[in-house]
Design a protein around this motif. Structure first.
Motif, PDB file in Angstrom:
ATOM      1  N   UNK A  25       0.827  -1.285   0.282  1.00  0.00           N
ATOM      2  CA  UNK A  25      -0.008  -0.140   0.050  1.00  0.00           C
ATOM      3  C   UNK A  25       0.861   1.321   0.267  1.00  0.00           C
ATOM      4  N   UNK A  26       0.892   1.996  -1.224  1.00  0.00           N
ATOM      5  CA  UNK A  26       1.803   3.069  -1.201  1.00  0.00           C
ATOM      6  C   UNK A  26       1.285   4.199  -0.184  1.00  0.00           C
ATOM      7  N   UNK A  27       1.896   5.053   0.294  1.00  0.00           N
ATOM      8  CA  UNK A  27       1.421   6.152   1.180  1.00  0.00           C
ATOM      9  C   UNK A  27       1.050   7.363  -0.067  1.00  0.00           C
ATOM     10  N   UNK A  28      -0.128   7.813  -0.067  1.00  0.00           N
ATOM     11  CA  UNK A  28      -0.788   8.867  -0.883  1.00  0.00           C
ATOM     12  C   UNK A  28       0.507  10.031  -1.079  1.00  0.00           C
ATOM     13  N   UNK A 124     -21.275  13.799  -4.797  1.00  0.00           N
ATOM     14  CA  UNK A 124     -20.393  12.855  -4.874  1.00  0.00           C
ATOM     15  C   UNK A 124     -18.738  13.303  -4.791  1.00  0.00           C
ATOM     16  N   UNK A 125     -18.228  12.727  -4.086  1.00  0.00           N
ATOM     17  CA  UNK A 125     -16.931  13.081  -3.694  1.00  0.00           C
ATOM     18  C   UNK A 125     -16.106  11.751  -3.774  1.00  0.00           C
ATOM     19  N   UNK A 126     -14.899  11.785  -4.594  1.00  0.00           N
ATOM     20  CA  UNK A 126     -14.001  10.598  -4.701  1.00  0.00           C
ATOM     21  C   UNK A 126     -13.199  10.442  -3.193  1.00  0.00           C
ATOM     22  N   UNK A 127     -13.185   9.122  -2.450  1.00  0.00           N
ATOM     23  CA  UNK A 127     -12.535   8.865  -1.297  1.00  0.00           C
ATOM     24  C   UNK A 127     -11.664   7.607  -1.919  1.00  0.00           C
ATOM     25  N   UNK A 134      -7.381   7.767   4.789  1.00  0.00           N
ATOM     26  CA  UNK A 134      -8.246   8.321   4.061  1.00  0.00           C
ATOM     27  C   UNK A 134      -7.558   9.300   3.102  1.00  0.00           C
ATOM     28  N   UNK A 135      -8.106   9.515   1.966  1.00  0.00           N
ATOM     29  CA  UNK A 135      -7.608  10.516   1.048  1.00  0.00           C
ATOM     30  C   UNK A 135      -8.913  11.060   0.369  1.00  0.00           C
TER      31      UNK A 135
END
Length: 162
Positions: A25-28, A124-127, A134-135
């Motif tokens: 899992x890469x860091x954002x 609507x929002x992308x998460x 959470x990003x």
């Protein structure tokens, strides 16, 4: 020579065994900022916790500096979920005053004695969830002032940090 080869092989095995495997899992990455009323803020502190009271929820706070006491110079964006998101996807930003259900959240922001809340139409929002963090990418929306200040536009691409 055989002894040298054995020592080198042993060293390689020890070094390989001592490496930890990444979770994958890469860091954002990218900007970790929000713009409120034309002023850009960079996230330097985040906190996630459960609220108490009438309807418990998960609150994620994004701040532009580490809060010390009741420091009024700390600016924040606050997201409130029924439960913390565990999967990436579209979530719905709902107005304050409603009770978020699964895949819904509320938004507020403030700092320097000013406070704002989202009371607009469902959006609507992308998460994205990466490594349990959470990003959120919030499109331009209007936040209503809870004081006598004018309402403000906000946009954000923010994510939790350690």
């Amino acid at each position: 020579m055989k002894k040298l080869f054995f020592l080198m092989s042993t060293a390689v095995i020890i070094l390989t065994a001592s490496c930890t495997k990444s979770s994958g899992d890469p860091t954002p990455t990218g900007d970790n900022t929000w713009t409120l009323g034309g002023t850009k803020h960079t996230v330097t502190f985040t906190n996630k916790g459960l609220t108490s009271g009438g309807t418990p929820s998960t609150l994620i706070i994004f701040a532009d500096k580490i809060p010390v006491g009741a420091d009024p110079a700390v600016n924040t964006v606050n997201l409130s979920f029924k439960t913390s998101p565990t999967a990436s996807g579209k979530y719905t930003l709902v107005g304050l005053g409603s009770t978020p259900t699964d895949k819904q959240f509320q938004l507020s922001a403030g700092g320097n004695g000013k406070a704002y809340g989202y009371i607009g139409v469902d959006t609507d929002v992308d998460i994205t969830i990466t490594g349990g963090k959470v990003k959120v990418t919030i499109p331009e929306v209007i936040l209503k002032s809870t004081t006598s200040d004018p309402d403000q536009k906000i946009t954000a691409t923010i994510y939790e940090i350690n």
